[in-house]
Design a protein around this motif. Sequence first.
Motif, PDB file in Angstrom:
ATOM      1  N   PHE A 102       0.830  -1.197   0.000  1.00 41.10           N
ATOM      2  CA  PHE A 102       0.000   0.000   0.000  1.00 41.10           C
ATOM      3  C   PHE A 102       0.864   1.246   0.000  1.00 41.10           C
ATOM      4  O   PHE A 102       1.857   1.311   0.718  1.00 41.10           O
ATOM      5  N   LEU A 103       0.473   2.213  -0.797  1.00 45.70           N
ATOM      6  CA  LEU A 103       0.979   3.564  -0.650  1.00 45.70           C
ATOM      7  C   LEU A 103      -0.181   4.322  -0.033  1.00 45.70           C
ATOM      8  O   LEU A 103      -1.242   4.477  -0.645  1.00 45.70           O
ATOM      9  N   ALA A 104      -0.009   4.708   1.221  1.00 45.50           N
ATOM     10  CA  ALA A 104      -1.075   5.373   1.968  1.00 45.50           C
ATOM     11  C   ALA A 104      -0.622   6.771   2.365  1.00 45.50           C
ATOM     12  O   ALA A 104       0.574   7.076   2.376  1.00 45.50           O
ATOM     13  N   GLY A 105      -1.576   7.581   2.702  1.00 45.18           N
ATOM     14  CA  GLY A 105      -1.287   8.916   3.200  1.00 45.18           C
ATOM     15  C   GLY A 105      -2.008   9.121   4.507  1.00 45.18           C
ATOM     16  O   GLY A 105      -3.170   8.728   4.650  1.00 45.18           O
ATOM     17  N   GLY A 106      -1.315   9.699   5.455  1.00 46.62           N
ATOM     18  CA  GLY A 106      -1.925  10.016   6.741  1.00 46.62           C
ATOM     19  C   GLY A 106      -1.905  11.519   6.952  1.00 46.62           C
ATOM     20  O   GLY A 106      -0.845  12.138   6.889  1.00 46.62           O
ATOM     21  N   SER A 107      -3.064  12.101   7.181  1.00 46.94           N
ATOM     22  CA  SER A 107      -3.104  13.548   7.415  1.00 46.94           C
ATOM     23  C   SER A 107      -2.893  13.836   8.888  1.00 46.94           C
ATOM     24  O   SER A 107      -2.940  12.943   9.723  1.00 46.94           O
ATOM     25  N   GLY A 108      -2.638  15.094   9.174  1.00 43.70           N
ATOM     26  CA  GLY A 108      -2.467  15.518  10.558  1.00 43.70           C
ATOM     27  C   GLY A 108      -1.035  15.742  10.971  1.00 43.70           C
ATOM     28  O   GLY A 108      -0.761  16.041  12.120  1.00 43.70           O
TER      29      GLY A 108
END
Length: 182
Positions: free
Chosen positions: A86-92
């Motif tokens: 997975f290429l994921a993105g986490g905001s914050g």
Amino acid sequence: MTAKTKNRIQCVAVLAIIALCSGLLLGAFNLLTYVDPFQSTLDGFKKDSGAEGEFTMVVADEPVNYGTGQIVYYAVSDDEVPVHAFLAGGSGGYQGTVQIYVYVRDNKIYKIVIGENSETFLGKLDDANYYENFYDKDLTELSDFNDVDTVSGATLSSTAVRNGVNAVVRYYNEEISKGGKA
């Protein structure tokens, strides 16, 4: 034809030739240096994951959003025991979204690699062995990792990483472990 008209025609012709040559050179440069983002991601999945087989992209068109996290790309290897990448993105995060590569085999995360980001405190996560909190836990028995504490001095960065991992957990449980996508 007057000398003035002839001079203007020559100037226009020279400018047209310069524009044509510039366009051809830029086109050739683009052909030589173009990197296909899908193929680049697949190559990165193979290199980082240690998988023997080839990866097939499953999610590539539009990111799948889960509130504070998203799945940008998802691919699965054709190994006997498949690797889900997975290429994921986490905001914050302190500087916005943190890109993470998450690798799952046998329903368990076994590797996380940090991708593109503008965070300045991610080194503290390495020092605190933060990523170990996500490894070797059966994802099918979890709904998220919200119980994982943040790292002091890197609270926003660790929150962004956790948000990205939580998106992976949710996607994995909704789409993969229940017989959805490969």
